[in-house]
Design an enzyme around this catalytic site. Structure first.
Site, PDB file in Angstrom:
ATOM      1  N   GLY A  34      -4.226   0.966  -2.595  1.00 17.41           N
ATOM      2  CA  GLY A  34      -4.176  -0.380  -3.151  1.00 17.41           C
ATOM      3  C   GLY A  34      -5.197  -1.283  -2.497  1.00 17.41           C
ATOM      4  O   GLY A  34      -5.862  -0.912  -1.524  1.00 17.41           O
ATOM      5  N   SER A  35      -5.307  -2.506  -2.998  1.00 17.54           N
ATOM      6  CA  SER A  35      -6.345  -3.419  -2.515  1.00 17.54           C
ATOM      7  C   SER A  35      -6.136  -3.812  -1.058  1.00 17.54           C
ATOM      8  O   SER A  35      -7.096  -3.888  -0.284  1.00 17.54           O
ATOM      9  CB  SER A  35      -6.380  -4.673  -3.393  1.00 17.54           C
ATOM     10  N   GLU A 111       2.821   7.948  -1.931  1.00 11.21           N
ATOM     11  CA  GLU A 111       3.044   6.981  -0.853  1.00 11.21           C
ATOM     12  C   GLU A 111       4.428   7.166  -0.226  1.00 11.21           C
ATOM     13  O   GLU A 111       4.583   7.108   1.002  1.00 11.21           O
ATOM     14  CB  GLU A 111       2.894   5.555  -1.386  1.00 11.21           C
TER      15      GLU A 111
END
Length: 260
Positions: A34-35, A111
């Protein structure tokens, strides 16, 4: 460097910079997706290059693996590593008990596997991710392609009996076609607005045939590092029962994008 970043990016950067301080030489580290997690991977790569830090990273997606290699982090698989010392990842929401919603990037299955195969999970976030009750962010569930509509229908029927504010289930698309995860599955986003009992919902969702995993992380996260746009960070440790604040100095830091 702070002048080049927006307040939200500054918040992500200082949270990432503080979180990688948990990493020690010789560790096997789960690398989130993710960012916000991308900031962490870059900050960790900076430590590898500047300090000679020796670590092994286990990425939770192909894009994280590519970034890790670019910044000089040695990468392996979870099967090769077997068990991890630490996982650092981002989150879409966290509540006061450090329960999470993850999966906005479409990688919550890997994750969750990586996080639960770790001694410790540290989450990095900006202040917008903290909520009193989970559910404002859509809850992703990963589903196999076979019988997708039947699975979606069963999930919607299940939600009608749960204590949630809404029960809209939407197949995630990218470029006008169903989004495909690294495992070749699809994602259905559940727009619930409020989840009264995340633990119960997590358990019942995973009983639906065709559902591989949901994005609720219950009793997995040990600490949250929250970055702010002014360079402050808060560290909430659920095991120690502590809530500390400090400031991250980074004006003289090397540009973490220099080698990318």
């Amino acid at each position: 460097m702070s002048g080049e970043l927006s307040p939200i990016d500054t918040a992500k950067f200082v949270a990432a910079k503080r979180a990688v301080q948990y990493v020690e030489d010789g560790m096997r580290v789960g690398l989130g997706t993710g960012s916000t997690a991308a900031w962490m991977v870059r900050c960790l790569g900076e430590r590898v290059r500047s300090e000679g830090l020796k670590i092994t990273g286990v990425p939770t997606s192909t894009r994280t693996a590519e970034l890790a290699r670019q910044v000089g982090i040695e990468v392996t698989t979870l099967d090769e590593a077997k068990w991890l010392d630490l996982t650092i990842d981002g989150t879409d929401e966290y509540d006061p008990d450090l329960c999470l919603i993850k999966g906005g990037g479409g990688a919550h299955l890997q994750e969750k596997i990586v996080a639960t195969a770790s001694d410790r999970m540290v989450v990095i976030a900006d202040p917008t991710k903290g909520v009193d009750m989970l559910g404002a962010f859509p809850l992703p569930i990963e589903v196999i392609p076979f019988g997708l509509q039947a699975t979606k229908g069963l999930v919607e029927e299940l939600l009608a009996a749960m204590d949630v504010l809404d029960s809209k289930a939407v197949l995630r698309e990218k470029g006008g076609v169903p989004f495909v995860t690294d495992e070749g599955n699809h994602i259905v986003d559940l727009h619930l607005k409020r989840i009264q009992d995340p633990r119960k919902l997590s358990m019942v969702l995973n009983q639906v045939p065709g559902v591989v995993e949901n994005g609720l992380f219950i009793d997995i996260c040990d600490a949250v590092v929250i970055g702010h746009g002014d360079g402050r960070v808060e560290v909430i440790d659920i095991n120690e029962g502590t809530h500390e604040e400090e400031r991250i100095e980074f004006a003289d830091s090397a540009n973490i994008f220099a080698d990318i």
